[in-house]
Design an enzyme around this catalytic site. Structure first.
Site, PDB file in Angstrom:
ATOM      1  N   LYS A   1      75.226  74.679   0.124  1.00 28.70           N
ATOM      2  CA  LYS A   1      74.298  75.457  -0.720  1.00 28.70           C
ATOM      3  C   LYS A   1      73.310  76.245   0.141  1.00 28.70           C
ATOM      4  O   LYS A   1      73.102  77.433  -0.057  1.00 28.70           O
ATOM      5  CB  LYS A   1      73.519  74.514  -1.645  1.00 28.70           C
ATOM      6  CG  LYS A   1      72.324  75.175  -2.323  1.00 28.70           C
ATOM      7  CD  LYS A   1      71.571  74.244  -3.238  1.00 28.70           C
ATOM      8  CE  LYS A   1      70.444  73.485  -2.601  1.00 28.70           C
ATOM      9  NZ  LYS A   1      69.185  74.227  -2.409  1.00 28.70           N
ATOM     10  N   ASN A   2      72.702  75.566   1.088  1.00 31.65           N
ATOM     11  CA  ASN A   2      71.612  76.227   1.810  1.00 31.65           C
ATOM     12  C   ASN A   2      72.109  77.296   2.776  1.00 31.65           C
ATOM     13  O   ASN A   2      71.404  78.257   3.053  1.00 31.65           O
ATOM     14  CB  ASN A   2      70.713  75.183   2.494  1.00 31.65           C
ATOM     15  CG  ASN A   2      69.912  74.412   1.447  1.00 31.65           C
ATOM     16  OD1 ASN A   2      69.769  74.854   0.308  1.00 31.65           O
ATOM     17  ND2 ASN A   2      69.405  73.248   1.812  1.00 31.65           N
TER      18      ASN A   2
ATOM     19  N   CYS B   1      62.630  73.455  -6.057  1.00 29.19           N
ATOM     20  CA  CYS B   1      62.121  72.170  -6.527  1.00 29.19           C
ATOM     21  C   CYS B   1      60.629  72.051  -6.255  1.00 29.19           C
ATOM     22  O   CYS B   1      60.113  72.600  -5.290  1.00 29.19           O
ATOM     23  CB  CYS B   1      62.872  71.050  -5.822  1.00 29.19           C
ATOM     24  SG  CYS B   1      64.618  71.056  -6.220  1.00 29.19           S
TER      25      CYS B   1
ATOM     26  N   ARG C   1      54.301  74.318  -1.558  1.00 30.32           N
ATOM     27  CA  ARG C   1      55.352  74.881  -0.682  1.00 30.32           C
ATOM     28  C   ARG C   1      54.921  76.292  -0.279  1.00 30.32           C
ATOM     29  O   ARG C   1      55.475  77.282  -0.768  1.00 30.32           O
ATOM     30  CB  ARG C   1      56.711  74.876  -1.388  1.00 30.32           C
ATOM     31  CG  ARG C   1      57.244  73.471  -1.639  1.00 30.32           C
ATOM     32  CD  ARG C   1      58.624  73.482  -2.282  1.00 30.32           C
ATOM     33  NE  ARG C   1      59.699  73.720  -1.330  1.00 30.32           N
ATOM     34  CZ  ARG C   1      60.984  73.759  -1.668  1.00 30.32           C
ATOM     35  NH1 ARG C   1      61.355  73.563  -2.918  1.00 30.32           N
ATOM     36  NH2 ARG C   1      61.912  73.971  -0.747  1.00 30.32           N
TER      37      ARG C   1
ATOM     38  N   ASP D   1      66.573  65.849   2.067  1.00 27.59           N
ATOM     39  CA  ASP D   1      67.353  66.052   0.838  1.00 27.59           C
ATOM     40  C   ASP D   1      68.157  64.809   0.461  1.00 27.59           C
ATOM     41  O   ASP D   1      68.627  64.693  -0.679  1.00 27.59           O
ATOM     42  CB  ASP D   1      68.296  67.253   0.987  1.00 27.59           C
ATOM     43  CG  ASP D   1      67.524  68.557   1.118  1.00 27.59           C
ATOM     44  OD1 ASP D   1      66.321  68.567   0.785  1.00 27.59           O
ATOM     45  OD2 ASP D   1      68.111  69.553   1.571  1.00 27.59           O
TER      46      ASP D   1
ATOM     47  N   ARG E   1      72.193  73.188 -10.106  1.00 23.03           N
ATOM     48  CA  ARG E   1      71.734  74.147  -9.096  1.00 23.03           C
ATOM     49  C   ARG E   1      72.428  73.928  -7.756  1.00 23.03           C
ATOM     50  O   ARG E   1      72.558  74.868  -6.962  1.00 23.03           O
ATOM     51  CB  ARG E   1      70.219  73.999  -8.888  1.00 23.03           C
ATOM     52  CG  ARG E   1      69.359  74.547 -10.013  1.00 23.03           C
ATOM     53  CD  ARG E   1      67.901  74.569  -9.604  1.00 23.03           C
ATOM     54  NE  ARG E   1      67.823  74.952  -8.212  1.00 23.03           N
ATOM     55  CZ  ARG E   1      66.974  74.436  -7.323  1.00 23.03           C
ATOM     56  NH1 ARG E   1      66.097  73.542  -7.701  1.00 23.03           N
ATOM     57  NH2 ARG E   1      66.990  74.826  -6.072  1.00 23.03           N
TER      58      ARG E   1
END
Ligand code: EPU
Length: 415
Positions: free
Chosen positions: A22-23, A117, A122, A303, A395
């Site tokens: 994903k990242n 999230c 952040r 994570d 997601r």
């Protein structure tokens, strides 16, 4: 919001195919904005964060053609700068990468209020600091960044590791005039994958994956073909699902080299981990609690912190789970408590006392990985559980119902 219904207590057996990261995917997709021509990206994870990135690219004028659920062709010839698509950017953290991409491409960008999230504050101060080091100025009371005559290479020194800040700095610097050096860069695998992609487009990036990255700026980048690396967080999630159900799971294409600190922690809990060809096999018998502390790569990934908590909750004895990356990443534990997690929070440490098993319950996902952890508890609990707010989980996890059902879980999705 949809929900997952799980009749837990079944041991999971079999092989699961790991998705593309994903990242990596979200960084690489946004980075196509600094390239010209056609790019084909394969091994894309089939997740809503990717869907939203593709919508953002279309909004900026890219021609986006899905060749399949895991492959997309993007042409950037007709892109234009526009006001930010607020509804879209609020959905994903990676919309921050528009800062580097739009500054590089157009010499100006609005600062997005990105989503992702909620783990407490952040900020993006380090992203902005990297852009100002490359010559951008903050305008409009902090709403815009501008560099009309183009970005100029410089040294960027991050005071601490930031994954997103490093990604943004790379995207901005690949076409900046001169040589940029990024010190104290994040070393996560997707930084390397992004650099591989950009190098395949003609960029010159050296040292990605280390603390020091050197980038020789280029006038022009062309499109290319790139296959996304596999997702270590998804692989780690399924390994935990195997352990909490006392099963035996093979994760095919897990990026084994990137997962060593996670493997060590699982072994400390008592897991038996075997690497066989392109798969990693996980089995557990008698799990015992131990301590885990998250850290920037190559340390234990934040994570997977919620996932290791689920395992700690049913391991004999006590575990201290310490979160060092985000100030507030224990939001999910109140939901796990409904399934019987015994814990208390002491500053940045979650102190967990193991119980023999979770109880079926109705739990509400409040973020992506926390939601995946609730699924782990439901898979362990004998009886019917519901996980609400499935959208958080969609997601980042492709086809989770099909994959878990393939391993023997009794799970369905209700819209
Ligand atoms: N930070 C600042 N200022 C900044 C940037 C970061 O203070 O300008 C702080 C953050 O608040 C945090 C720490 O630095 O306390 C590290 O944040 P980082 O920038 O490394 O994280 P991120 O880029 O926002 C990415 C992943 C996250 C993953 C973290 C850490 C993406 C799209 N997101 O976030 O992934 O947890 O790195 O590894 O790559 C997930 O996949 O579920 C996820 C949340």
């Amino acid at each position: 919001m949809g929900k997952y219904i799980i009749n837990g207590g079944k041991k999971l057996y079999g092989t699961v195919d790991i998705q593309g990261s994903k990242n990596s995917a979200v960084a690489i997709l946004i980075a196509t904005l600094v390239t010209d021509g056609d790019t084909v990206i394969s091994n894309l994870p089939d997740i809503t964060d990717v869907d939203n990135c593709l919508k953002i690219l279309s909004y900026y004028g890219c021609a986006v053609k899905r060749e399949s659920r895991v492959c997309v062709k993007i042409n950037t010839d007709n892109i234009r700068n526009r006001t930010l698509p607020c509804n879209l950017i609020k959905k994903i953290r990676a919309s921050n990468y528009l800062i580097g991409a739009l500054l590089s491409r157009f010499g100006a960008c609005e600062l997005p209020e990105s989503g992702g999230c909620n783990f407490g504050s952040r900020p993006v101060d380090l992203h902005i600091g990297a852009m100002t080091a490359l010559g951008a100025s903050v305008k409009g009371g902090g709403k815009f960044l501008e560099c009309r005559s183009g970005l100029i290479a410089n040294n960027i020194v991050f005071p601490f590791k930031t994954v997103g800040g490093t990604v943004n700095a790379i995207i901005a610097a690949v076409k900046a005039r001169g040589t940029t050096v990024i010190e104290n860069a994040a070393r996560e695998p997707h930084i390397k994958d992004l650099s591989l992609f950009l190098n395949s487009c003609g960029a010159e990036i050296y040292g990605a994956g280390s603390d020091r990255i050197v980038i020789y700026g280029k006038n022009k980048l062309t499109g290319s073909l790139h296959t996304i690396d596999y997702d270590m967080i998804e692989a780690g999630t399924y390994m935990i699902y195997g352990l909490v159900t006392d099963g035996k799971i093979y994760c095919r294409n897990a990026p084994i080299g990137e997962m060593q600190s996670f493997f060590s922690s699982l072994k400390n809990y008592g897991a038996n981990i075997t690497v066989c060809n392109d798969s990693v096999k996980t089995e557990g018998r008698h799990m015992r609690g131990c301590d885990v502390k998250t850290a920037a790569f190559p340390g234990f990934p934040t994570d997977l912190q919620p996932l290791i908590t689920v395992l700690a909750g049913i391991s004999e004895g006590h575990s201290n789970i310490t979160e060092k990356i985000f100030s507030n990443r224990f939001g999910y534990v109140r939901e796990l408590e409904k399934a019987g997690l015994r814990y208390n929070i002491d500053g940045d440490t979650l102190k967990v006392s193991g119980v023999t098993g979770y109880s079926p319950s109705i739990m509400e996902a409040t973020d992506l990985r926390g939601g995946a952890a609730l699924i782990g508890a439901a898979l362990n609990a004998r009886g019917r559980s519901e996980i609400l707010n499935a959208e958080y989980i969609q997601r980042g996890y492709s086809e989770i119902v099909r994959k878990l059902a393939g391993l023997g879980a009794d799970i369905e999705f209700q819209p």
